[in-house]
Design an enzyme around this catalytic site. Structure first.
Site, PDB file in Angstrom:
ATOM      1  N   SER A  51      -8.814  -0.900   6.656  1.00  0.00           N
ATOM      2  CA  SER A  51      -9.014  -1.981   7.546  1.00  0.00           C
ATOM      3  C   SER A  51      -7.471  -2.101   8.005  1.00  0.00           C
ATOM      4  CB  SER A  51      -9.585  -3.246   7.094  1.00  0.00           C
ATOM      5  OG  SER A  51      -8.717  -3.557   5.724  1.00  0.00           O
ATOM      6  N   LYS A  96       0.917  -1.069  -0.153  1.00  0.00           N
ATOM      7  CA  LYS A  96       0.054  -0.076   0.211  1.00  0.00           C
ATOM      8  C   LYS A  96       0.831   1.310  -0.058  1.00  0.00           C
ATOM      9  CE  LYS A  96      -4.404  -1.241   0.201  1.00  0.00           C
ATOM     10  NZ  LYS A  96      -5.422  -0.791  -0.733  1.00  0.00           N
TER      11      LYS A  96
END
Length: 312
Positions: free
Chosen positions: A73, A48
């Protein structure tokens, strides 16, 4: 989005991300040669950072200094918090209450303000924060800059193994698979790209079969142990997936946890369940023959779960 957009992203994020290697899986079947792309080696333990640094870095300076807001999350939360810290700006991160504690604490360690919310409320709470802070939203997948940043993984695969036949990529919101697929299809046009998702969160497989997005309720997707694969594609990412995926392979919970164990014991790579689904698909034997790359997307597994998996 084109491969040139992804090349531009690679230039922007180069100072901040690790160019992860392709690791030959010598324990795999000789007739089905396998390489692992360990995004677990990134500074926050997951891919990410690529999309986060590209999206944050691409903001106009006058906008960026007001800070950023994200919802996640776990791994995107850490990535945006880390990118914000490097750029010296505030970060407000919305995370579901059921997020693994290790991911919440890791996000806070980067200096972000974490706001916990009920399941299915992430976007709403983030919108409220945006209104209050005047910051910029950095979504986990639904943005061209994020997709292009993640696509740099595909660039690296094409550079290191131009003869690749199969690429296996986890699918959740679809940003990773969309970016990697775009790069691979442009640079290795004969290669096949397969998304992989849990059977308990197989909304992408159903959507592609139907030819349109199919909604799965949050409580249905939340059943899977692969907590990073509980999101659904957006209209933007789904349009990309329709163009670049050759199929979606779904895997069971037992297969996912078995793959986590295999990566730890044979590749010496700690993977979270979401990151191990590609290896689970390889083990299922549903692929065409050929040189295969598995993207292991993240390694932020809860220690107690890892101990249980390794104990067998």
């Amino acid at each position: 989005m084109t491969v040139e957009d992804i090349r531009s992203a690679a230039q922007r994020i180069r100072p901040y991300v690790v160019r992860t290697p392709l690791v030959p899986a010598l324990w795999a079947e000789p007739s089905r040669p396998l390489w692992i792309k360990p995004e677990t080696l990134q500074p926050i333990g997951a891919f990410k950072v690529r999309g986060a640094f590209h999206a944050v870095g691409n903001l106009d300076e006058s906008v960026r200094r007001r800070g950023v807001v994200a919802y996640s999350s776990g791994n995107h939360a850490q990535a945006v918090a880390y990118a914000a810290r490097i750029h010296g700006i505030p970060a407000h991160i919305v995370m579901p209450e059921q997020t693994a504690p290790n991911k919440v604490e890791a996000t806070r360690r980067h200096g972000a303000r974490v706001v916990l919310c009920a399941a299915g409320q992430r976007e709403q709470v983030a919108a409220e924060l945006l209104a209050r802070t005047g910051g910029a939203l950095v979504p986990p997948f639904d943005h061209p800059d994020v997709i292009a940043g993640h696509g740099t993984i595909g660039l690296e695969i094409a550079e290191d193994l131009p003869t690749v036949d199969n690429v296996l990529v986890p699918v959740s919101g679809g940003g990773l698979a969309a970016g990697v697929g775009t790069a691979i299809k442009a640079l290795c046009p004969t290669a096949r790209v397969f998304g992989v998702e849990p059977e308990l969160a197989a909304d992408t497989a159903e959507s592609l079969a139907a030819g349109h997005l199919v909604d799965w309720p949050v409580d249905r997707r939340d059943r899977t142990v692969a907590d990073g694969l509980r999101a659904q594609p957006s209209a933007l990412t789904f349009a990309h997936l329709q163009q670049v995926l050759d199929g979606v392979i779904t895997v069971s919970e037992d297969e996912i946890l078995s793959a986590v164990r295999e990566l730890a014991l044979h590749a010496h790579i700690v993977s979270e369940p979401s990151g191990a689904v590609g290896l689970a698909a390889y083990r299922r034997g549903a692929l065409p023959p050929g040189r295969t790359v598995v993207v292991v997307s993240g390694g932020n597994i809860e220690p107690r779960l890892l101990a249980e998996v390794l104990a067998g």
